[in-house]
Enzyme design. Structure first.
Site, mmCIF file in Angstrom:
data_model
loop_
_atom_site.group_PDB
_atom_site.id
_atom_site.type_symbol
_atom_site.label_atom_id
_atom_site.label_comp_id
_atom_site.label_asym_id
_atom_site.label_seq_id
_atom_site.Cartn_x
_atom_site.Cartn_y
_atom_site.Cartn_z
ATOM 1 N N PHE A 101 0.843 -1.192 0.000
ATOM 2 C CA PHE A 101 0.000 0.000 0.000
ATOM 3 C C PHE A 101 0.879 1.243 0.000
ATOM 4 C CE2 PHE A 101 -2.758 -3.276 1.541
ATOM 5 C CZ PHE A 101 -4.029 -2.921 1.092
ATOM 6 N N CYS A 147 -5.312 15.632 -0.418
ATOM 7 C CA CYS A 147 -6.636 15.289 -0.936
ATOM 8 C C CYS A 147 -7.302 16.561 -1.442
ATOM 9 C CB CYS A 147 -7.483 14.644 0.167
ATOM 10 S SG CYS A 147 -9.092 14.045 -0.421
ATOM 11 N N CYS A 190 -15.726 15.729 2.013
ATOM 12 C CA CYS A 190 -15.662 14.386 2.604
ATOM 13 C C CYS A 190 -15.286 14.571 4.064
ATOM 14 C CB CYS A 190 -14.631 13.527 1.866
ATOM 15 S SG CYS A 190 -14.508 11.845 2.518
ATOM 16 N N CYS A 213 -13.885 11.238 6.763
ATOM 17 C CA CYS A 213 -12.627 10.521 6.525
ATOM 18 C C CYS A 213 -11.936 10.196 7.851
ATOM 19 C CB CYS A 213 -11.706 11.374 5.654
ATOM 20 S SG CYS A 213 -10.120 10.591 5.295
ATOM 21 N N ASP A 214 -11.419 8.966 7.959
ATOM 22 C CA ASP A 214 -10.725 8.541 9.175
ATOM 23 C C ASP A 214 -9.260 8.222 8.903
ATOM 24 O OD1 ASP A 214 -10.983 6.235 7.702
ATOM 25 O OD2 ASP A 214 -11.937 5.052 9.279
ATOM 26 N N THR A 215 -8.721 8.754 7.797
ATOM 27 C CA THR A 215 -7.364 8.445 7.367
ATOM 28 C C THR A 215 -6.442 9.637 7.566
ATOM 29 O OG1 THR A 215 -8.224 6.923 5.688
ATOM 30 C CG2 THR A 215 -5.957 7.669 5.438
ATOM 31 N N GLU A 228 -7.313 3.436 -5.541
ATOM 32 C CA GLU A 228 -8.556 3.751 -4.844
ATOM 33 C C GLU A 228 -8.727 5.268 -4.887
ATOM 34 O OE1 GLU A 228 -8.070 2.038 -0.968
ATOM 35 O OE2 GLU A 228 -8.362 -0.006 -1.716
ATOM 36 N N HIS A 284 -9.944 -5.317 7.648
ATOM 37 C CA HIS A 284 -8.660 -5.036 8.286
ATOM 38 C C HIS A 284 -8.835 -4.451 9.680
ATOM 39 C CE1 HIS A 284 -10.001 -1.566 5.967
ATOM 40 N NE2 HIS A 284 -9.255 -0.774 6.715
#
Length: 215
Positions: free
Chosen positions: A25, A31, A46, A49-51, A119, A209
């Site tokens: 990855f 973004c 967005c 988002c949790d990233t 993605e 995951h």
């Protein structure tokens, strides 16, 4: 160009049609739908988002001045050995990877023997030489990338409904329960289950995951 990478790691794909597949990855920084700063979350296109995608300070992160330099680094994460018979697989994600990912980097990964997956939120056109394209539409944005392998819609989501995508040229259609920053996830899981059962073109995607406790 210089590529800014937040983090790189080797794990299993946790969601969608490729669930369970080993992959390298590469998470790009940046973004176009949210700055990544909490003070901007409420107004972001967005906002769930949790990233973490800000900066280049994550494990395996950094700035790479050429496509070949980044491809060589990513190749080093794959377990190359005489017993490793699986097709090397890399997933470019973000943030929004198509702000940086270009044909030169994809070609460099192909030269290393990798199948290349992306993605994306679908607001930018994707290069033609991607092997697996997953599009995840967001809210009030305009969907530019309307062709791909997999459309994965986080659901329920304000400003977007599953039925507006069913005529598009994707091989798979997935609903993935929205993991709220606060509140109950169970309600969203049930909403996805109900919708898939009533509209069987859609399949359920879960973030396995997180269930397994892996990256």
């Amino acid at each position: 160009m210089t590529y800014t990478v937040k983090e790189t790691f080797y794990s299993l794909q946790g969601e969608g049609a490729q669930t369970g597949r080993p992959a390298v990855f590469c998470r790009f920084a940046g973004c176009n739908l949210w700055s990544g700063e909490e003070k901007h979350r409420a107004a972001a296109e967005c906002n769930f988002c949790d990233t973490e995608f800000v900066g280049a300070d994550g494990l395996g992160g950094g700035k790479f001045k050429t496509a070949q330099a980044l491809a060589d680094a990513l190749n080093g994460y794959w377990p190359h050995s005489s017993s490793s018979l699986g097709k090397p697989y890399v997933v470019f994600t973000g943030g929004e990877p198509l702000l940086q990912l270009d044909s030169a980097l994809i070609d460099a990964m192909h030269e290393h023997g990798f199948e290349v997956a992306v993605e994306t939120n679908g607001t930018l056109a994707a290069p033609d030489n991607i092997d697996w394209l997953c599009v995840s539409p967001k809210g009030q944005t305009t969907l530019v990338q309307t062709v791909g392998n997999e459309l994965k819609l986080v659901y329920p989501q304000a400003g977007v409904e599953p039925n507006q995508f069913v005529g598009l040229a994707f091989d798979h259609f997935y609903l993935q329960p929205l993991a709220p920053l606060s509140g109950a996830l169970d309600e969203n899981k049930q909403a996805c289950l109900d919708y898939c059962l009533e509209n069987p073109i859609w399949k359920l995607s879960q973030q396995t995951h997180k269930t397994l406790g892996i990256r």
